[in-house]
Each structure stands twice: as C-alpha cells, then as structure tokens.
Design an enzyme around this catalytic site. Structure first.
Site, PDB file in Angstrom:
ATOM      1  N   LYS A   1      37.935  25.786  -2.746  1.00 38.54           N
ATOM      2  CA  LYS A   1      38.610  25.938  -1.674  1.00 38.54           C
ATOM      3  C   LYS A   1      38.590  24.648  -0.717  1.00 38.54           C
ATOM      4  O   LYS A   1      39.570  24.381  -0.079  1.00 38.54           O
ATOM      5  CB  LYS A   1      38.237  26.917  -0.739  1.00 38.54           C
ATOM      6  CG  LYS A   1      36.868  27.104  -0.421  1.00 38.54           C
ATOM      7  CD  LYS A   1      36.710  26.415   0.774  1.00 38.54           C
ATOM      8  CE  LYS A   1      35.058  26.158   1.376  1.00 38.54           C
ATOM      9  NZ  LYS A   1      35.056  25.220   2.579  1.00 38.54           N
TER      10      LYS A   1
ATOM     11  N   ALA B   1      29.993  27.447   9.657  1.00 40.46           N
ATOM     12  CA  ALA B   1      28.628  27.466  10.159  1.00 40.46           C
ATOM     13  C   ALA B   1      28.470  27.760  11.730  1.00 40.46           C
ATOM     14  O   ALA B   1      27.690  28.638  11.949  1.00 40.46           O
ATOM     15  CB  ALA B   1      27.961  26.398   9.671  1.00 40.46           C
TER      16      ALA B   1
ATOM     17  N   SER C   1      19.149  20.510   5.662  1.00 43.26           N
ATOM     18  CA  SER C   1      19.205  20.957   7.098  1.00 43.26           C
ATOM     19  C   SER C   1      20.406  20.274   7.678  1.00 43.26           C
ATOM     20  O   SER C   1      20.333  19.957   8.832  1.00 43.26           O
ATOM     21  CB  SER C   1      17.949  20.389   7.428  1.00 43.26           C
ATOM     22  OG  SER C   1      17.665  19.059   7.284  1.00 43.26           O
TER      23      SER C   1
ATOM     24  N   ARG D   1      36.023  21.745   8.492  1.00 51.54           N
ATOM     25  CA  ARG D   1      35.969  20.205   8.610  1.00 51.54           C
ATOM     26  C   ARG D   1      36.805  19.385   7.888  1.00 51.54           C
ATOM     27  O   ARG D   1      37.382  18.314   8.214  1.00 51.54           O
ATOM     28  CB  ARG D   1      34.424  19.791   8.387  1.00 51.54           C
ATOM     29  CG  ARG D   1      33.533  20.264   9.275  1.00 51.54           C
ATOM     30  CD  ARG D   1      32.111  20.130   8.982  1.00 51.54           C
ATOM     31  NE  ARG D   1      31.778  20.910   7.650  1.00 51.54           N
ATOM     32  CZ  ARG D   1      30.578  20.771   7.129  1.00 51.54           C
ATOM     33  NH1 ARG D   1      29.416  20.270   7.921  1.00 51.54           N
ATOM     34  NH2 ARG D   1      30.322  21.329   5.715  1.00 51.54           N
ATOM     35  N   ASN D   2      36.964  19.789   6.509  1.00 53.63           N
ATOM     36  CA  ASN D   2      38.013  19.186   5.559  1.00 53.63           C
ATOM     37  C   ASN D   2      39.308  19.162   6.050  1.00 53.63           C
ATOM     38  O   ASN D   2      40.064  18.076   6.096  1.00 53.63           O
ATOM     39  CB  ASN D   2      38.017  19.841   4.078  1.00 53.63           C
ATOM     40  CG  ASN D   2      36.597  19.648   3.312  1.00 53.63           C
ATOM     41  OD1 ASN D   2      36.429  18.625   2.807  1.00 53.63           O
ATOM     42  ND2 ASN D   2      35.598  20.770   3.460  1.00 53.63           N
TER      43      ASN D   2
ATOM     44  N   TRP E   1      25.326  23.739   7.910  1.00 50.76           N
ATOM     45  CA  TRP E   1      25.291  25.055   7.140  1.00 50.76           C
ATOM     46  C   TRP E   1      23.603  25.604   7.097  1.00 50.76           C
ATOM     47  O   TRP E   1      23.046  26.439   7.134  1.00 50.76           O
ATOM     48  CB  TRP E   1      26.329  25.271   5.979  1.00 50.76           C
ATOM     49  CG  TRP E   1      26.134  26.550   5.342  1.00 50.76           C
ATOM     50  CD1 TRP E   1      26.321  26.718   3.838  1.00 50.76           C
ATOM     51  CD2 TRP E   1      26.031  27.856   5.807  1.00 50.76           C
ATOM     52  NE1 TRP E   1      26.236  28.050   3.559  1.00 50.76           N
ATOM     53  CE2 TRP E   1      26.201  28.910   4.659  1.00 50.76           C
ATOM     54  CE3 TRP E   1      25.998  28.452   6.976  1.00 50.76           C
ATOM     55  CZ2 TRP E   1      26.247  30.109   4.892  1.00 50.76           C
ATOM     56  CZ3 TRP E   1      26.010  29.883   7.145  1.00 50.76           C
ATOM     57  CH2 TRP E   1      26.055  30.733   6.115  1.00 50.76           C
TER      58      TRP E   1
HETATM   59  N1  LIG Z   1      28.937  23.623   7.442  1.00 50.73           N
HETATM   60  C1  LIG Z   1      29.687  24.506   7.128  1.00 50.73           C
HETATM   61  O1  LIG Z   1      30.304  25.271   7.938  1.00 50.73           O
HETATM   62  C2  LIG Z   1      29.473  25.190   5.667  1.00 50.73           C
HETATM   63  C3  LIG Z   1      29.615  26.557   5.585  1.00 50.73           C
HETATM   64  C4  LIG Z   1      29.402  26.899   4.144  1.00 50.73           C
HETATM   65  C5  LIG Z   1      29.112  26.096   3.270  1.00 50.73           C
HETATM   66  N2  LIG Z   1      29.128  24.716   3.489  1.00 50.73           N
HETATM   67  C6  LIG Z   1      28.406  23.762   2.334  1.00 50.73           C
HETATM   68  O2  LIG Z   1      26.993  23.616   2.490  1.00 50.73           O
HETATM   69  C7  LIG Z   1      26.347  22.206   1.856  1.00 50.73           C
HETATM   70  C8  LIG Z   1      25.890  21.610   2.899  1.00 50.73           C
HETATM   71  O3  LIG Z   1      26.688  21.489   4.030  1.00 50.73           O
HETATM   72  P1  LIG Z   1      25.920  21.331   5.347  1.00 50.73           P
HETATM   73  O4  LIG Z   1      27.231  21.657   6.425  1.00 50.73           O
HETATM   74  O5  LIG Z   1      24.544  22.022   5.728  1.00 50.73           O
HETATM   75  O6  LIG Z   1      25.721  19.680   5.818  1.00 50.73           O
HETATM   76  P2  LIG Z   1      26.291  18.580   6.905  1.00 50.73           P
HETATM   77  O7  LIG Z   1      27.602  18.127   6.249  1.00 50.73           O
HETATM   78  O8  LIG Z   1      26.424  19.227   8.129  1.00 50.73           O
HETATM   79  O9  LIG Z   1      25.091  17.526   6.978  1.00 50.73           O
HETATM   80  C9  LIG Z   1      24.994  16.587   6.067  1.00 50.73           C
HETATM   81  C10 LIG Z   1      23.510  16.762   5.480  1.00 50.73           C
HETATM   82  O10 LIG Z   1      23.326  15.763   4.518  1.00 50.73           O
HETATM   83  C11 LIG Z   1      21.821  15.090   4.684  1.00 50.73           C
HETATM   84  N3  LIG Z   1      21.822  13.838   4.183  1.00 50.73           N
HETATM   85  C12 LIG Z   1      22.524  12.702   4.264  1.00 50.73           C
HETATM   86  N4  LIG Z   1      22.448  11.691   3.490  1.00 50.73           N
HETATM   87  C13 LIG Z   1      21.477  12.602   2.362  1.00 50.73           C
HETATM   88  C14 LIG Z   1      20.836  11.881   1.228  1.00 50.73           C
HETATM   89  N5  LIG Z   1      20.954  10.674   1.045  1.00 50.73           N
HETATM   90  N6  LIG Z   1      20.096  12.796   0.612  1.00 50.73           N
HETATM   91  C15 LIG Z   1      19.924  14.175   0.980  1.00 50.73           C
HETATM   92  N7  LIG Z   1      20.635  14.668   2.036  1.00 50.73           N
HETATM   93  C16 LIG Z   1      21.284  13.676   2.736  1.00 50.73           C
HETATM   94  C17 LIG Z   1      21.806  15.081   6.108  1.00 50.73           C
HETATM   95  O11 LIG Z   1      20.667  14.773   6.621  1.00 50.73           O
HETATM   96  C18 LIG Z   1      22.521  16.384   6.577  1.00 50.73           C
HETATM   97  O12 LIG Z   1      21.479  17.489   6.571  1.00 50.73           O
HETATM   98  C19 LIG Z   1      28.067  21.701   1.680  1.00 50.73           C
HETATM   99  O13 LIG Z   1      28.436  21.995  -0.002  1.00 50.73           O
HETATM  100  C20 LIG Z   1      29.228  22.427   2.357  1.00 50.73           C
HETATM  101  O14 LIG Z   1      30.401  22.470   1.723  1.00 50.73           O
HETATM  102  C21 LIG Z   1      29.028  24.228   4.701  1.00 50.73           C
HETATM  103  O1  LIG Z   2      34.156  22.744   7.320  1.00 47.84           O
HETATM  104  P1  LIG Z   2      34.193  22.911   5.882  1.00 47.84           P
HETATM  105  O2  LIG Z   2      35.720  22.366   5.562  1.00 47.84           O
HETATM  106  O3  LIG Z   2      33.274  22.127   4.893  1.00 47.84           O
HETATM  107  O4  LIG Z   2      34.096  24.522   5.310  1.00 47.84           O
HETATM  108  C1  LIG Z   2      33.300  25.094   5.793  1.00 47.84           C
HETATM  109  C2  LIG Z   2      32.591  26.505   5.033  1.00 47.84           C
HETATM  110  O5  LIG Z   2      33.085  26.235   3.644  1.00 47.84           O
HETATM  111  C3  LIG Z   2      34.100  27.450   5.302  1.00 47.84           C
HETATM  112  O6  LIG Z   2      33.599  28.611   4.774  1.00 47.84           O
END
Ligand SMILES: NC(=O)c1ccc[n+]([C@@H]2O[C@H](COP(=O)([O-])OP(=O)(O)OC[C@H]3O[C@@H](n4cnc5c(N)ncnc54)[C@H](O)[C@@H]3O)[C@@H](O)[C@H]2O)c1
Ligand SMILES: O=P(O)(O)OC[C@H](O)CO
Length: 399
Positions: free
Chosen positions: A251, A199, A43, A315-316, A46
């Site tokens: 990536k 996201a 949660s 973010r990276n 993304w």
């Molecule tokens: N944010 C984006 O734009 C985006 C887009 C595509 C893919 N992703 C990928 O989706 C995946 C999840 O990213 P996100 O953006 O949803 O997360 P995020 O980085 O926004 O948030 C971190 C999450 O980790 C949780 N967390 C913290 N400590 C924890 C623990 N010990 N155990 C389990 N959960 C814990 C937090 O509650 C929070 O939900 C990642 O692999 C990311 O690369 C992200």
């Molecule tokens: O914000 P980042 O760098 O984790 O990238 C977000 C998504 O993976 C882009 O598709």
C-alpha cells in the site's frame, strides 16, 4: 469510543490465565513466573504509539508484567539531551510523538543487545530484549536486517514476535518479508499487525481497526489481540501472515502514486482510480508470490482500509505530492528530510524493491502502476506519467 456496530474486545482476564500456559522463568527464590514481558523494538511515530497502546493494557491484564521496555535508536536532541533520557523524564517521545504521554510503565532503553552499555534504569548488564517473551518489532524496514543480525543469540528461544513493519527485503533468492527475516535470523515465530493506522490519530485515541496476521497458532494470535486491543483500537486476527504483511507493504507504493495525483491536482476521481488499480495490483502481486494469500484478507483493515487511509493522510502521500509539485526536481531524500523531521518513508524503497522483483521475474508489464511509481521516483519518467501508464489494461489472468 468504538462504533456501536462492533463489539469491543474484552480487556479483563482471570488471575490464572497465562499466555502460553507454560512458566516463562523461575526467579532466584524458585518461584515460577507465568507473566509475559513485552519489549518494543523501535520508537518512531508508530513505535511510540504502539508502546502506549501496549502499556495501557499490560497495566490491566494479569498475564503481563506492567513494564514495557522500548528500544530507542539513541540520538542527541537540539537541547543536548539524549532522546532516551527525555522519554524517561517526561514520559513522551519528544521527537517522534511530542505531546503524548506514553504511560509511566514505558521505559526507554538505548541498549538493544549489548551488556557493555551501562544501563541506567535497572541492573547493569540488562538490555532491551533480554527476558522478553513478546517482542514487538516496529522500525523502518531498511534497518531490520542489521537489527536482526545484532539480535542473533540474544533473544529467548521461546519468545513470540510480531512485526508492525510495512516493508520487505529483496534478496538474490527473491523477496523476503520482514516477518520471515525475523523468524529466520532469530529462530522464533513471528506474526504481523497491519491496518489503517495513521499513528498520530491513534495517539489521540481516535477509533481505528487493525489486523493481526498469524501462521498457525490461534492462541498466540489471541494473545497479541489482547495486548493491542483497546476500546478505540479494534484488532481482528486472520490466518494469513503473508497476505496481511504484503497489504501493509504494497500500500505504500500506492500511496506514492496517490501523492503524485494530488501534486498534479488531478482530482478525486483520478485518485480513486489509482487506489482501485493499486489494490488490484496488490492482490495480483501477493497471490503470485504466495498462492496461500486469501482474497478475504484484502477486505480487512490491512487491505482496502489501509489503501484508503494512506492515500488520504499518510506521509508517503504527502512527500510524493511535494515531489510532483516540484516536477520531480527535488529528490525524495531531500523532501523526506525537510518535511518529516527524522521520520522515514517506506514507499520509495518498497517501489524499488517491488520493481526488482518485477524485472527479475519478467512481470513489469503486468504491474504498470507499481513499475511506473518506481520509474517516476528515480526520475526516468515525469510525475504525470502515473496516469498515462497506469491506464494500460492489466494482462494477468488473476484479474
Ligand atoms: N507512523 C505511522 O503512522 C505508521 C503506521 C503504521 C505502520 N507504520 C510502519 O511502522 C514502521 C516504523 O515506522 P515509525 O512511524 O514508527 O518510524 P518513524 O518513521 O516515525 O521514525 C524513524 C525511526 O527510525 C529510527 N532510526 C533512524 N536511524 C536508524 C538506524 N540506523 N537504525 C535503527 N533505527 C533508526 C529513528 O530513531 C526513529 O525511531 C514503518 O515500517 C512504518 O511503515 C507507521
Ligand atoms: O504515513 P505513512 O504513509 O507511512 O502511512 C502510515 C500508515 O501505514 C497508515 O496505515
């Protein structure tokens, strides 16, 4: 609004259409339940947007129960309230996606798998993954092994999973993709969804594309496509799980390199060169690990499009830019905590994991960009080394 040149997927179904053409459960009255239940495990930024997308579709599609359960790693906010309580009260993830309504059919649940945590919104003894036919995994990759261990024996054995997680694990035997980790621990099939998917942009319904990678069951891929597709989120299935997942994973290393270039004000041409070399290393690394990976996958949203978006707005990139601006004197951990308010980077740990694979297999010299990103992240090289080292001519025959 989707661009005119693409056809928007159908979002209607007939009453008789069923996800797997088999009943999922028989309830206490002896009635057969053909509808799928969806649970989102995760949660964050993304994860919350994924729940919103899915929840908008389960309301419209007859083959799904309306409710989307979302497992939340519970935390207490500054207000003293629990995050799950806030999500369920205001229908927003106030910490990871403030200002966006998730849909009233999204139910936040702090109980992943234990019956001993009291369940507030339904019957006692329920928990997030219980009864789910479709499990969507979307947590930072470093937490997935622990989550999988907790879920052993707790999920339906006919459930289908999909991973939206961009990352991998490295084990003694070699690299292990997150979809494999899920399949091996839980004994269920796992597809993947990756793409150019920042996201926050999808949250406000700006048009994006994504790629579903599936192993062999086309009808399952189509079910995932139906669950995620909206007029502003166009999903294409590709029969190449490893290729799609490696794109999403690798990536993030390229994004760190792009951030260094931005932090050093090296300009657009240099950044484009980093993106091109990075993509080439992604292709070569993926094909060396899995000969089944298809060239065409790199031209899907999960490939070149994700490299571009992540190097422009992710973010990276952002945190790596700050790292380079500070001359590498402030650690990624410190910058991540300061700049991302609980969100997690995947690129730094993925660079380390890729480096482990490269050094173990004697491939370091073949992947100068990947290797250099890790060396910079751990302080063995200055951020400026990103260009000096990446300019080496790659030596792989696959180039
Ligand atoms: N944010 C984006 O734009 C985006 C887009 C595509 C893919 N992703 C990928 O989706 C995946 C999840 O990213 P996100 O953006 O949803 O997360 P995020 O980085 O926004 O948030 C971190 C999450 O980790 C949780 N967390 C913290 N400590 C924890 C623990 N010990 N155990 C389990 N959960 C814990 C937090 O509650 C929070 O939900 C990642 O692999 C990311 O690369 C992200
Ligand atoms: O914000 P980042 O760098 O984790 O990238 C977000 C998504 O993976 C882009 O598709």
């Amino acid at each position: 609004m989707a661009p005119a040149f693409e056809q928007v997927p159908e979002d209607t179904e007939t009453q008789t259409e069923t996800p797997h053409n088999t009943p999922h459960t028989v309830n206490n009255d002896g009635q057969v339940d053909y509808k799928s239940r969806v649970t989102v495990v995760g949660s964050g930024n993304w994860g919350s947007v994924a729940a919103k997308l899915i929840a908008s579709n389960t309301l419209k599609l007859n083959s799904f129960h309306d409710e989307v359960r979302m497992w939340v790693f519970e935390e207490t906010l500054q207000s003293g309230e629990k995050l799950t309580e806030v999500i369920n009260r205001i229908n927003e993830n106030a910490k990871y996606l403030p200002g966006i309504k998730l849909g009233k059919n999204v139910i936040a649940d702090p109980d992943l798998e234990n019956a001993d945590v009291h369940f507030v919104y339904g019957e006692t003894g329920n928990y997030a993954v219980k009864d789910a036919n479709m499990l969507v995994f979307v947590t930072p990759h470093q937490f997935m092994e622990g989550i999988c261990k907790r879920l052993v024996g707790k999920v339906r054995q006919d459930a289908e999973a999909i991973s939206l997680i961009k990352g991998m694990e490295v084990k003694m035997e070699g690299p292990c993709m997150i979809s494999t980790l899920i399949s091996e621990h839980l004994g269920i099939n796992c597809s993947v969804l990756m793409g150019a998917n920042i996201a926050n942009e999808i949250a406000v319904e700006k048009f994006s594309e994504a790629t579903v990678g599936y192993r062999d069951k086309r009808e399952i891929a189509e079910q995932w496509v139906r669950l995620f597709s909206t007029p502003y989120f166009l999903v294409t299935p590709v029969q190449d799980v490893e290729g799609v997942e490696l794109c999403g994973t690798l990536k993030n290393v390229v994004a760190i390199a792009a951030g260094f270039v931005d932090g050093l004000d090296m300009g657009n041409n240099t950044k484009a060169a980093i993106m091109r070399i990075g993509l080439r290393e992604m292709i070569a690394f993926s094909k060396l690990l899995f000969s089944s990976v298809r060239d065409s996958t790199f031209f899907e949203s999960c490939g070149v499009a994700d490299v571009i978006t992540t190097c422009l707005g992710g973010r990276n990139r952002k945190v790596a830019e700050a790292f380079a601006k500070n001359g590498g004197k402030r650690s990624f951990d410190e910058l991540e905590a300061e700049m991302l308010q609980g969100q997690k980077l995947q690129g730094v740990s993925t660079a380390r994991e890729v480096y482990e694979v490269l050094s173990h297999r004697g491939w370091l010299e073949l992947f100068p960009l990947f290797a250099t990103v890790h060396e910079i992240c751990v302080g063995r090289l200055p951020p400026s080394a990103i260009v000096e080292h990446s300019e080496q001519k790659p030596k792989l025959s696959v180039f």
